[in-house]
Scaffold this active site. Sequence first.
Site, PDB file in Angstrom:
ATOM      1  N   GLU A   1      94.021  21.250 100.615  1.00  0.00           N
ATOM      2  CA  GLU A   1      92.731  21.335 101.479  1.00  0.00           C
ATOM      3  C   GLU A   1      92.221  19.299 101.387  1.00  0.00           C
ATOM      4  O   GLU A   1      91.104  19.732 102.353  1.00  0.00           O
ATOM      5  CB  GLU A   1      91.234  22.220 100.745  1.00  0.00           C
ATOM      6  CG  GLU A   1      91.674  23.584 100.876  1.00  0.00           C
ATOM      7  CD  GLU A   1      92.345  24.386  99.677  1.00  0.00           C
ATOM      8  OE1 GLU A   1      92.630  25.158 100.014  1.00  0.00           O
ATOM      9  OE2 GLU A   1      93.272  23.441  98.877  1.00  0.00           O
TER      10      GLU A   1
ATOM     11  N   HIS B   1      90.075  19.366  96.373  1.00  0.00           N
ATOM     12  CA  HIS B   1      88.896  19.996  96.882  1.00  0.00           C
ATOM     13  C   HIS B   1      87.845  20.462  95.781  1.00  0.00           C
ATOM     14  O   HIS B   1      88.493  20.185  94.563  1.00  0.00           O
ATOM     15  CB  HIS B   1      89.414  20.961  97.744  1.00  0.00           C
ATOM     16  CG  HIS B   1      88.970  22.365  96.980  1.00  0.00           C
ATOM     17  ND1 HIS B   1      89.152  22.739  96.109  1.00  0.00           N
ATOM     18  CD2 HIS B   1      91.347  22.793  96.943  1.00  0.00           C
ATOM     19  CE1 HIS B   1      90.128  24.175  95.771  1.00  0.00           C
ATOM     20  NE2 HIS B   1      91.190  24.327  96.246  1.00  0.00           N
TER      21      HIS B   1
ATOM     22  N   HIS C   1      86.073  25.749  96.711  1.00  0.00           N
ATOM     23  CA  HIS C   1      85.803  26.823  95.737  1.00  0.00           C
ATOM     24  C   HIS C   1      87.133  26.372  94.854  1.00  0.00           C
ATOM     25  O   HIS C   1      87.229  25.404  94.796  1.00  0.00           O
ATOM     26  CB  HIS C   1      86.908  28.084  96.929  1.00  0.00           C
ATOM     27  CG  HIS C   1      88.873  27.626  97.192  1.00  0.00           C
ATOM     28  ND1 HIS C   1      89.214  26.539  98.169  1.00  0.00           N
ATOM     29  CD2 HIS C   1      89.573  27.771  96.060  1.00  0.00           C
ATOM     30  CE1 HIS C   1      90.451  25.968  98.117  1.00  0.00           C
ATOM     31  NE2 HIS C   1      90.651  26.874  96.933  1.00  0.00           N
TER      32      HIS C   1
ATOM     33  N   GLU D   1      88.706  23.588  89.614  1.00  0.00           N
ATOM     34  CA  GLU D   1      90.435  22.725  89.837  1.00  0.00           C
ATOM     35  C   GLU D   1      90.365  21.962  89.257  1.00  0.00           C
ATOM     36  O   GLU D   1      90.971  21.341  88.612  1.00  0.00           O
ATOM     37  CB  GLU D   1      91.085  23.406  91.400  1.00  0.00           C
ATOM     38  CG  GLU D   1      91.189  24.856  91.966  1.00  0.00           C
ATOM     39  CD  GLU D   1      91.466  24.859  92.452  1.00  0.00           C
ATOM     40  OE1 GLU D   1      92.232  24.521  93.473  1.00  0.00           O
ATOM     41  OE2 GLU D   1      90.800  26.434  93.500  1.00  0.00           O
TER      42      GLU D   1
END
Length: 275
Positions: free
Chosen positions: A10, A105, A117, A135
């Site tokens: 992403e 991301h 996300h 993450e």
Amino acid sequence: MKLLISVDMEGISGIVHSSETNPERYDYQRGRELMTADANAVIAGVLDAEPTADVLVADAHGTFRNLLPEQLDRRSRLVRGKPRALNMLAGLDEETDAALFVGYHVRAGEGPGVLAHTMNGEILDVRVAGRSLGEIGLNAAMAGHLGVPVVLLSGDDAACAELTDLVPETVTVAVKEALGMAAAVTLHPEEARDRLRRAAADAVARRAEIPPLALTGPLDVEVDLASPHTIDLATLVPGVSRAGGARTVTFTAPDYATAYRLILLLAQLATIKPA
């Protein structure tokens, strides 16, 4: 020297939409090519600084089968496919000298951030010792648990700020300025790759100045889940219980490695649909 490059999708230069990151969508092949090119720029920078380094590249998006093996710099080795130990960090161990995060991301709920996300759409938030981590933070802390610093991160400006907040010394490269979930002002991919190569060389050369992100146990962990079905499954795991609001499950881990594995398990449970 051993280095791990973990590559998500992403935050790759030029990418702004799920049609470029989803294997079932029309623009995915173009996204794969952009992802592989950014990875190659970082590999080149790493080897500019340390020509004899052992460079392991972990495909860390979705299926973990996105990078094009035949186009990846042949001086590296590729980890692809799943399931596997340490997930996005497969190949990392105590002998690794540094980790580099490419194409990452921002976490769920933050923004503006391109395709923000945390792991999947079912994970709304993860809090470790009261601190919200996506993450970026979860993986940086796992690397830190093994004594490995994250010396470079590339992605949009929000992703860069997320890691800088955790480890201010880390080198970051903002390849795009997020305008929203599916919009950004992007650098030309060739300009982005030039910056990535220079930054990777600088980051590896400065690795001794960048501390690992260490979270010491015991650690209280809260995970907010979108689906009641996932919450029901989560509470079948020993030590995991409902807490707070209806969406929250919690557990206490003796150390970060245990917390990380349980968070990964909860993310996997979130992919199971009701029978």
